[in-house]
Write a protein that holds these residues in place. Structure first.
Motif, PDB file in Angstrom:
ATOM      1  N   UNK A   1      55.717  68.045  54.046  1.00 25.28           N
ATOM      2  CA  UNK A   1      56.483  69.119  54.198  1.00 25.28           C
ATOM      3  C   UNK A   1      57.835  69.005  54.635  1.00 25.28           C
ATOM      4  N   UNK A   2      58.718  70.445  54.720  1.00 27.23           N
ATOM      5  CA  UNK A   2      60.071  70.215  54.940  1.00 27.23           C
ATOM      6  C   UNK A   2      60.486  71.083  55.937  1.00 27.23           C
ATOM      7  N   UNK A   3      58.478  71.315  57.037  1.00 28.57           N
ATOM      8  CA  UNK A   3      58.778  71.702  57.816  1.00 28.57           C
ATOM      9  C   UNK A   3      57.832  72.052  58.213  1.00 28.57           C
ATOM     10  N   UNK A   4      57.215  72.405  59.801  1.00 26.58           N
ATOM     11  CA  UNK A   4      55.592  72.718  59.875  1.00 26.58           C
ATOM     12  C   UNK A   4      55.635  73.186  61.425  1.00 26.58           C
ATOM     13  N   UNK A   5      54.784  74.002  61.434  1.00 27.27           N
ATOM     14  CA  UNK A   5      54.518  75.444  62.608  1.00 27.27           C
ATOM     15  C   UNK A   5      53.855  75.430  63.266  1.00 27.27           C
ATOM     16  N   UNK A   6      53.557  76.053  64.585  1.00 26.52           N
ATOM     17  CA  UNK A   6      52.597  76.124  65.374  1.00 26.52           C
ATOM     18  C   UNK A   6      51.159  75.974  64.135  1.00 26.52           C
ATOM     19  N   UNK A   7      50.336  75.681  64.539  1.00 27.35           N
ATOM     20  CA  UNK A   7      48.404  75.561  63.335  1.00 27.35           C
ATOM     21  C   UNK A   7      48.309  75.070  62.915  1.00 27.35           C
ATOM     22  N   UNK A   8      49.368  74.513  62.365  1.00 26.87           N
ATOM     23  CA  UNK A   8      49.340  73.177  61.339  1.00 26.87           C
ATOM     24  C   UNK A   8      48.981  71.666  61.909  1.00 26.87           C
ATOM     25  N   UNK A   9      48.046  70.962  60.974  1.00 23.24           N
ATOM     26  CA  UNK A   9      47.648  69.828  61.452  1.00 23.24           C
ATOM     27  C   UNK A   9      48.378  69.263  60.399  1.00 23.24           C
ATOM     28  N   UNK A  10      48.823  67.994  61.135  1.00 21.35           N
ATOM     29  CA  UNK A  10      49.902  67.614  60.516  1.00 21.35           C
ATOM     30  C   UNK A  10      49.774  65.617  61.093  1.00 21.35           C
ATOM     31  N   UNK A  11      50.710  65.038  60.595  1.00 21.11           N
ATOM     32  CA  UNK A  11      50.753  63.343  60.882  1.00 21.11           C
ATOM     33  C   UNK A  11      52.224  63.426  60.411  1.00 21.11           C
ATOM     34  N   UNK A  12      52.647  62.978  61.544  1.00 19.91           N
ATOM     35  CA  UNK A  12      54.392  62.501  62.242  1.00 19.91           C
ATOM     36  C   UNK A  12      54.711  61.049  61.666  1.00 19.91           C
ATOM     37  N   UNK A  13      55.575  60.449  61.471  1.00 18.69           N
ATOM     38  CA  UNK A  13      56.235  59.052  61.628  1.00 18.69           C
ATOM     39  C   UNK A  13      57.354  59.783  62.392  1.00 18.69           C
ATOM     40  N   UNK A  14      57.354  58.199  62.488  1.00 23.55           N
ATOM     41  CA  UNK A  14      58.742  58.307  63.766  1.00 23.55           C
ATOM     42  C   UNK A  14      59.735  57.177  63.223  1.00 23.55           C
ATOM     43  N   UNK A  15      61.253  57.546  63.720  1.00 23.31           N
ATOM     44  CA  UNK A  15      62.488  56.422  63.130  1.00 23.31           C
ATOM     45  C   UNK A  15      62.012  55.275  63.654  1.00 23.31           C
ATOM     46  N   UNK A  16      61.701  55.612  65.015  1.00 20.29           N
ATOM     47  CA  UNK A  16      61.928  54.331  66.290  1.00 20.29           C
ATOM     48  C   UNK A  16      60.669  53.485  66.482  1.00 20.29           C
ATOM     49  N   UNK A  17      60.318  52.323  66.869  1.00 25.16           N
ATOM     50  CA  UNK A  17      58.282  51.551  67.387  1.00 25.16           C
ATOM     51  C   UNK A  17      58.767  52.294  68.925  1.00 25.16           C
ATOM     52  N   UNK A  18      57.736  53.186  69.303  1.00 25.60           N
ATOM     53  CA  UNK A  18      57.952  53.891  70.650  1.00 25.60           C
ATOM     54  C   UNK A  18      56.814  53.478  70.446  1.00 25.60           C
ATOM     55  N   UNK A  19      55.924  53.589  72.136  1.00 30.06           N
ATOM     56  CA  UNK A  19      54.397  54.154  72.783  1.00 30.06           C
ATOM     57  C   UNK A  19      54.800  55.528  72.438  1.00 30.06           C
ATOM     58  N   UNK A  20      53.614  55.147  71.846  1.00 33.53           N
ATOM     59  CA  UNK A  20      52.591  56.911  71.478  1.00 33.53           C
ATOM     60  C   UNK A  20      51.025  56.141  71.516  1.00 33.53           C
ATOM     61  N   UNK A  21      50.336  57.187  71.933  1.00 31.76           N
ATOM     62  CA  UNK A  21      49.153  56.811  72.326  1.00 31.76           C
ATOM     63  C   UNK A  21      48.042  58.250  71.706  1.00 31.76           C
ATOM     64  N   UNK A  22      46.714  57.924  71.697  1.00 37.38           N
ATOM     65  CA  UNK A  22      45.996  58.933  71.799  1.00 37.38           C
ATOM     66  C   UNK A  22      45.922  59.405  72.971  1.00 37.38           C
ATOM     67  N   UNK A  23      46.447  61.070  73.196  1.00 38.99           N
ATOM     68  CA  UNK A  23      46.211  61.470  74.604  1.00 38.99           C
ATOM     69  C   UNK A  23      47.224  62.233  74.903  1.00 38.99           C
ATOM     70  N   UNK A  24      48.630  61.206  74.440  1.00 39.25           N
ATOM     71  CA  UNK A  24      50.680  62.003  74.474  1.00 39.25           C
ATOM     72  C   UNK A  24      50.722  62.769  74.205  1.00 39.25           C
ATOM     73  N   UNK A  25      51.453  63.752  74.276  1.00 38.00           N
ATOM     74  CA  UNK A  25      52.255  65.119  74.024  1.00 38.00           C
ATOM     75  C   UNK A  25      53.943  64.690  74.187  1.00 38.00           C
TER      76      UNK A  25
END
Length: 541
Positions: free
Chosen positions: A295-319
């Motif tokens: 998608x070119x854009x996502x808004x509130x209420x949509x269920x999505x998967x984000x990929x990030x440019x950098x390898x940073x520590x993100x786990x289930x439960x993070x915001x």
């Protein structure tokens, strides 16, 4: 069945497109017991032709068998499906129903009126946009009417329909209608409602439900259904700061690592900068992935998967948040609580706190006050009982990200869960971060001489705030001890808090019993291996 049945037969695709383009309104019916909530929704379903033929046949049979209308159609039975509900003629569980008109789609929650089932009402209100509060025209405002009104304001509902029901039983008396409206407006003046629309109705006979009634020529407003079709609801703003709790880290192979969740607020696009609330590490969005493609854009209420440019520590439960407007991040919070259980709240007891982003241990350190639902006055209490509403201080084992509930309902709400039974003990709403106080009870000591000339260790319990397990460990102290207790420590116990004292043996019981006697405290005794555990607290009168 429905009003669009002809269109379904002629062009199903056009029908589905029209349904997709309609706006959706979620509303609840609430109020005191026997005010006619289930009957009202049943009448709406009936008059909007959303009752199937087999449902109609069953309804006619059930109305004769367990109905309350002397064999006539009992519309409440369309909602009250549990055997206990039909036997008692009351609503117990929340019943959700869907119906639609030419102008709008609706999801309605029929909530129970009994005080015993207030927790079920809160569940139904948590997702609603409009509340239809019913009042029996003969009885006027009751305690449960006021309680439900306060609760719907607490969960963020700002549009109220005051449906004054059973007008047929008072001969559609305009003065009685106006009197109830004045009483309600006076009560609700401080609740922050955007609109209060009063409608005189008879749910059983259909007066002012679908169309204007000839029995109320003095009423110039719209019917209930017309109002629900046209009421304007503020949509979730795209301009709110971005928030997405991470529900799952998707790692199907070495070349893909995505963070799945439903957007709670805001808008996100590839290239936008994101921040992990707990670590403050930042990165930029590489892709927004869905099952139907990027998608070119996502808004509130949509269920999505984000990929990030950098390898940073993100786990289930993070915001995941925007770095320009981060959420609050602390373990000390001030909260609203609605207590759900017969067993009262025990300040200091450890519960599981489930938020949008995490499940962590925490405890209600103190209750500041409870709200009198009749007068909305604050009353000083040390605990909360069944269906009571209050403000307290919630302390967590580790910091969490959150927003005040008034700003973001998704990231500003939580529930308390009993760690042993998994029962939901309370629903809560974050108000703000609480001031941090000292983290441990300080125990100081010096040497005192007893009457018999022997030496004793003098233990001074000072005014610092106790957190953690509320534990004072005396296992390394000698048997001969004396206590000096500060006024702030006694006040801490008077607020309903409990403190665990771990003794080395029974020899330390005598000075502790003397402490309890002198300060009118109570304690509970238990053996812990070769040691003694004492829970010290102030008994409520």
């Amino acid at each position: 069945m429905a009003h669009q049945s002809d269109l379904i037969e002629q062009d199903i695709l056009t029908y589905l497109k029209k349904q997709e383009e309609k706006s959706l309104l979620r509303f609840i019916t609430c109020g005191s017991v026997d005010d006619g909530k289930s009957t009202l929704i049943g009448r709406l379903l009936w008059d909007s032709k959303m009752v199937f033929e087999d449902q109609l046949a069953t309804l006619e049979i059930d109305s004769k068998k367990v109905g309350t209308q002397g064999g006539a159609i009992d519309y409440a039975l369309l909602l009250d499906g549990l055997q206990a509900e039909r036997e008692q003629g009351i609503t117990i569980d929340v019943a959700y129903r869907y119906f639609s008109t030419d102008r709008r789609k609706f999801i309605v929650a029929d909530t129970p009126g009994h005080e015993q089932y207030t927790r079920n009402m809160v569940t139904g209100a948590s997702t609603a946009q409009v509340a239809v509060i019913l009042v029996d025209a003969r009885k006027g405002l009751l305690t449960q009417t006021r309680r439900h009104s306060y609760l719907v304001s607490l969960v963020g509902i700002r549009h109220i329909v005051l449906a004054i029901n059973k007008m047929d039983l008072i001969d559609f008396d305009e003065k009685r209608f106006e009197s109830i409206l004045r009483d309600y407006e006076q009560f609700a003046a401080t609740l922050g409602f955007t609109s209060i629309t009063a409608i005189p109705i008879s749910a059983l006979n259909g007066d002012n439900i679908i169309e204007a009634s000839a029995n109320t020529p003095w009423y110039k407003g719209s019917s209930l259904l017309n109002h629900l079709e046209t009421v304007q609801i503020e949509a979730k703003s795209k301009e709110q700061p971005f928030r997405m709790p991470v529900q799952w880290v998707n790692r199907p192979h070495l070349d893909f690592r995505g963070f799945c969740g439903t957007i709670a607020s805001g808008t996100i696009r590839p290239g936008d900068e994101l921040q992990v609330a707990s670590s403050e590490r930042t990165s930029t969005v590489a892709r927004i992935v869905t099952m139907n493609g990027d998608l070119p854009e996502a808004i509130a209420g949509q269920a999505i998967t984000l990929t990030l440019s950098d390898e940073i520590d993100v786990s289930r439960g993070d915001l995941l948040t925007t770095p320009d407007a981060p959420p609050l991040y602390t373990r000390h919070t001030e909260v609203h609580l609605v207590w759900f259980q017969d067993e009262p709240l025990k300040p200091g007891q450890s519960y599981l706190v489930k938020t949008a982003a995490a499940l962590i241990p925490g405890r209600v350190a103190a209750v500041q006050y409870a709200v009198d639902v009749n007068t909305l006055e604050q009353k000083q209490v040390s605990t909360l009982g069944l269906n009571e509403i209050g403000v307290g201080r919630l302390e967590l084992d580790r910091p969490i990200p959150f927003d005040p509930y008034r700003r973001n309902q998704d990231t500003g709400s939580f529930i308390l869960i009993d760690r042993f039974t998994n029962a939901t003990m309370a629903a809560g709403m974050f108000i703000a971060a609480a001031p941090e106080e000292a983290q441990q009870e300080q125990v100081t000591q010096n040497i005192a001489e007893l009457d018999d000339g022997s030496a004793a260790t003098f233990i001074s319990l000072n005014d610092s705030f106790i957190t953690g397990e509320n534990l004072i460990d005396l296992t390394e102290k000698p048997e001969n001890i004396m206590f000096n207790v500060s006024g702030d420590f006694l006040e801490y116990l008077a607020q309903g808090n409990r403190v665990l004292l771990r003794l080395r043996n029974t020899g330390q019981l005598i000075p502790l019993a003397r402490l309890a006697y002198e300060h009118n405290l109570a304690f509970e005794f238990s053996r812990n291996m070769n040691q003694v555990d004492i829970i010290l607290y102030k008994q409520s009168k």
